[in-house]
Write a protein that holds these residues in place. Structure first.
Motif, PDB file in Angstrom:
ATOM      1  N   SER A   1     -27.272   9.754 107.568  1.00  0.00           N
ATOM      2  CA  SER A   1     -27.808   9.374 106.263  1.00  0.00           C
ATOM      3  C   SER A   1     -29.306   9.138 106.347  1.00  0.00           C
ATOM      4  O   SER A   1     -30.052   9.495 105.445  1.00  0.00           O
ATOM      5  N   ARG A   2     -29.748   8.511 107.444  1.00  0.00           N
ATOM      6  CA  ARG A   2     -31.185   8.270 107.614  1.00  0.00           C
ATOM      7  C   ARG A   2     -31.938   9.578 107.655  1.00  0.00           C
ATOM      8  O   ARG A   2     -33.002   9.711 107.059  1.00  0.00           O
ATOM      9  N   SER A   3     -31.396  10.539 108.383  1.00  0.00           N
ATOM     10  CA  SER A   3     -32.054  11.833 108.487  1.00  0.00           C
ATOM     11  C   SER A   3     -32.182  12.473 107.110  1.00  0.00           C
ATOM     12  O   SER A   3     -33.233  12.989 106.756  1.00  0.00           O
ATOM     13  N   SER A   4     -31.117  12.428 106.338  1.00  0.00           N
ATOM     14  CA  SER A   4     -31.134  12.991 104.995  1.00  0.00           C
ATOM     15  C   SER A   4     -32.103  12.229 104.100  1.00  0.00           C
ATOM     16  O   SER A   4     -32.873  12.841 103.353  1.00  0.00           O
ATOM     17  N   ALA A   5     -32.099  10.915 104.175  1.00  0.00           N
ATOM     18  CA  ALA A   5     -32.998  10.094 103.359  1.00  0.00           C
ATOM     19  C   ALA A   5     -34.451  10.365 103.740  1.00  0.00           C
ATOM     20  O   ALA A   5     -35.323  10.450 102.862  1.00  0.00           O
ATOM     21  N   GLN A   6     -34.724  10.510 105.036  1.00  0.00           N
ATOM     22  CA  GLN A   6     -36.084  10.806 105.479  1.00  0.00           C
ATOM     23  C   GLN A   6     -36.537  12.161 104.961  1.00  0.00           C
ATOM     24  O   GLN A   6     -37.674  12.311 104.515  1.00  0.00           O
ATOM     25  N   THR A   7     -35.665  13.139 105.011  1.00  0.00           N
ATOM     26  CA  THR A   7     -35.996  14.471 104.519  1.00  0.00           C
ATOM     27  C   THR A   7     -36.303  14.425 103.031  1.00  0.00           C
ATOM     28  O   THR A   7     -37.287  15.012 102.569  1.00  0.00           O
ATOM     29  N   GLN A   8     -35.495  13.709 102.275  1.00  0.00           N
ATOM     30  CA  GLN A   8     -35.717  13.583 100.835  1.00  0.00           C
ATOM     31  C   GLN A   8     -37.013  12.836 100.548  1.00  0.00           C
ATOM     32  O   GLN A   8     -37.783  13.235  99.667  1.00  0.00           O
ATOM     33  N   TRP A   9     -37.269  11.748 101.272  1.00  0.00           N
ATOM     34  CA  TRP A   9     -38.483  10.966 101.070  1.00  0.00           C
ATOM     35  C   TRP A   9     -39.722  11.803 101.379  1.00  0.00           C
ATOM     36  O   TRP A   9     -40.694  11.778 100.638  1.00  0.00           O
ATOM     37  N   ARG A  10     -39.677  12.547 102.470  1.00  0.00           N
ATOM     38  CA  ARG A  10     -40.816  13.405 102.818  1.00  0.00           C
ATOM     39  C   ARG A  10     -41.075  14.437 101.730  1.00  0.00           C
ATOM     40  O   ARG A  10     -42.217  14.741 101.412  1.00  0.00           O
ATOM     41  N   ALA A  11     -40.022  14.994 101.156  1.00  0.00           N
ATOM     42  CA  ALA A  11     -40.174  15.984 100.089  1.00  0.00           C
ATOM     43  C   ALA A  11     -40.822  15.352  98.857  1.00  0.00           C
ATOM     44  O   ALA A  11     -41.693  15.962  98.230  1.00  0.00           O
ATOM     45  N   VAL A  12     -40.422  14.121  98.526  1.00  0.00           N
ATOM     46  CA  VAL A  12     -41.013  13.417  97.376  1.00  0.00           C
ATOM     47  C   VAL A  12     -42.497  13.174  97.624  1.00  0.00           C
ATOM     48  O   VAL A  12     -43.339  13.452  96.763  1.00  0.00           O
TER      49      VAL A  12
END
Length: 57
Positions: free
Chosen positions: A12-23
């Protein structure tokens, strides 16, 4: 990351980090690091230690 984010599992952290970086990336005027010196400060959410990012981080 918030305290709640630290409680999530690694996937989940990996996915959240990927989403945050995209934002964040979408809000930047350019995807390229500037030629001049730019330092971005943050705090390691696990240790509370300060962290500095530069073009090589």
């Amino acid at each position: 990351m918030s305290v709640e984010a630290l409680k999530t599992d690694a996937a989940s952290r990996s996915s959240a980090q990927t989403q945050w970086r995209a934002v964040v990336a979408a809000r930047l005027p350019s995807q390229h690091w500037p030629e001049r010196t730019v330092l971005i400060t943050a705090v390691d959410a696990h240790t509370g230690e300060p962290v500095v990012f530069d073009r090589h981080s």
